[in-house]
Scaffold this active site. Structure first.
Site, PDB file in Angstrom:
ATOM      1  N   LYS A  71       0.585  -1.179  -0.081  1.00 58.76           N
ATOM      2  CA  LYS A  71       0.129   0.029  -0.330  1.00 58.76           C
ATOM      3  C   LYS A  71       0.804   1.361   0.174  1.00 58.76           C
ATOM      4  O   LYS A  71       0.317   2.101  -0.415  1.00 58.76           O
ATOM      5  CB  LYS A  71      -1.095   0.051   1.221  1.00 58.76           C
ATOM      6  CG  LYS A  71      -2.116  -1.019   1.163  1.00 58.76           C
ATOM      7  CD  LYS A  71      -2.949  -0.847   2.317  1.00 58.76           C
ATOM      8  CE  LYS A  71      -4.306  -1.818   2.055  1.00 58.76           C
ATOM      9  NZ  LYS A  71      -5.174  -1.632   3.327  1.00 58.76           N
ATOM     10  N   GLY A 124      -2.489  -1.157  18.553  1.00 60.99           N
ATOM     11  CA  GLY A 124      -2.041  -1.144  17.448  1.00 60.99           C
ATOM     12  C   GLY A 124      -1.222  -0.144  16.737  1.00 60.99           C
ATOM     13  O   GLY A 124      -1.860   0.948  16.663  1.00 60.99           O
ATOM     14  N   ALA A 125       0.066  -0.441  15.925  1.00 58.07           N
ATOM     15  CA  ALA A 125       0.646   0.979  15.564  1.00 58.07           C
ATOM     16  C   ALA A 125       1.135   0.541  14.125  1.00 58.07           C
ATOM     17  O   ALA A 125       2.072   1.104  13.568  1.00 58.07           O
ATOM     18  CB  ALA A 125       1.799   1.132  16.310  1.00 58.07           C
ATOM     19  N   GLY A 126       0.626  -0.488  13.502  1.00 55.04           N
ATOM     20  CA  GLY A 126       0.789  -0.831  12.098  1.00 55.04           C
ATOM     21  C   GLY A 126       0.076  -0.442  11.096  1.00 55.04           C
ATOM     22  O   GLY A 126      -0.487   0.723  11.102  1.00 55.04           O
ATOM     23  N   GLY A 127       0.330  -0.735   9.895  1.00 46.94           N
ATOM     24  CA  GLY A 127      -0.554  -0.588   8.712  1.00 46.94           C
ATOM     25  C   GLY A 127      -1.870  -0.245   8.833  1.00 46.94           C
ATOM     26  O   GLY A 127      -2.338   0.728   8.292  1.00 46.94           O
ATOM     27  N   ALA A 128      -2.571  -0.900   9.493  1.00 43.60           N
ATOM     28  CA  ALA A 128      -4.141  -1.082   9.650  1.00 43.60           C
ATOM     29  C   ALA A 128      -4.330   0.185  10.352  1.00 43.60           C
ATOM     30  O   ALA A 128      -5.609   0.717  10.230  1.00 43.60           O
ATOM     31  CB  ALA A 128      -4.646  -2.222  10.130  1.00 43.60           C
TER      32      ALA A 128
END
EC number: 1.1.1.25
Length: 260
Positions: A71, A124-128
């Protein structure tokens, strides 16, 4: 049954290790119901082949979706539009332009579900987490982040600060909106299942343990399949100017036993 001919348009989703994807089922059903002469495929591309294959796909495909892990890198090959440019990630391509319908999906679903909110905690701190952060920020929501890796959370905070978005690391999860952007619904402890709305990106099963806990407390919810289908229908509006109703697509997926 689709009859492929000279005029059939080619669309698809680009990612790596995406045998799980529901996108072909969603879009091919929608195209058939809408009478659109198009076919939608999954393009599973290895990371070391991406630079060689992807530019050609952009040229020959009528439209594309982009999923993990491309992405962010895919944005370099198109002219990013509005929200996608700010977010730094795309999930939809049409006519050489990149869009982010994840952002549109989350923003619209939240607006439909509740009308008054001030605070949000994202697990969470990822792409999502990216699209959720931008969507909720644009809805004037104050954003906190809880993540196992403090280093990763601090990196996200710095990145957002460079885009004029202030977020904080917190251990106090009392918020109007709770978002699970991790693959594990149980990462959100029971004491954090509170507020007005709980969002879970996980869609298998549709009613995750987190969604179930929220429902037991009479908290409104947005599940992962709602996000997936909404972003897919928003992509179809970009490609063809029309789409099916979300509910019809969800019912089809249940009927085919593709979700449960």
């Amino acid at each position: 049954m689709l009859e492929i001919n000279y005029d059939t348009k080619l669309l698809g989703v680009v990612g790596e290790n995406i045998s799980y994807t529901l996108s072909p089922a969603i879009h091919n059903y929608s195209f058939q119901e809408l009478g659109i002469n198009a076919v939608y495929l999954a393009f599973d591309i290895k990371s070391d082949e991406f630079k060689e294959i992807f530019p050609g796909l952009v040229k020959i495909a009528y439209g594309l979706n982009i999923t993990i892990p491309y992405k962010e890198i895919a944005i370099k090959y198109v002219e990013a539009q509005s929200e996608a440019k700010r977010i730094g990630a795309i999930n939809t391509i049409f006519n050489g332009k990149g869009y982010n319908t994840d952002y549109i999906a989350i923003k619209s679903l939240v607006q439909e579900r509740i009308d008054k909110f001030e605070t949000c905690t994202i697990f969470g701190a990822g792409g999502a987490a990216r699209a959720a952060i931008f969507a909720l920020h644009d809805l004037d929501c104050s954003i906190n982040v809880i993540n196992r890796s403090k280093e990763k959370a601090e990196k996200l905070i710095e990145e957002m600060r460079n885009k004029n978005i202030e977020i904080k690391i917190t251990y106090n999860c009392k918020s109007d909106i709770i978002v699970n952007s991790t693959p594990n619904p149980d990462f959100v402890p029971d004491e954090c299942v509170n507020g007005k709305l709980v969002i879970d990106f996980v869609y298998k099963p549709v009613i995750t343990s987190l969604i179930k806990r929220a429902q037991n407390k009479n908290i409104k919810t947005i599940n992962g399949i709602e996000i997936l289908v909404r972003q897919a229908m928003e992509a179809e509006k970009i490609w063809f100017g029309k789409s099916l109703e979300d509910e019809e697509v969800v019912n089809y997926l249940y009927a085919r036993k593709l979700i449960w």
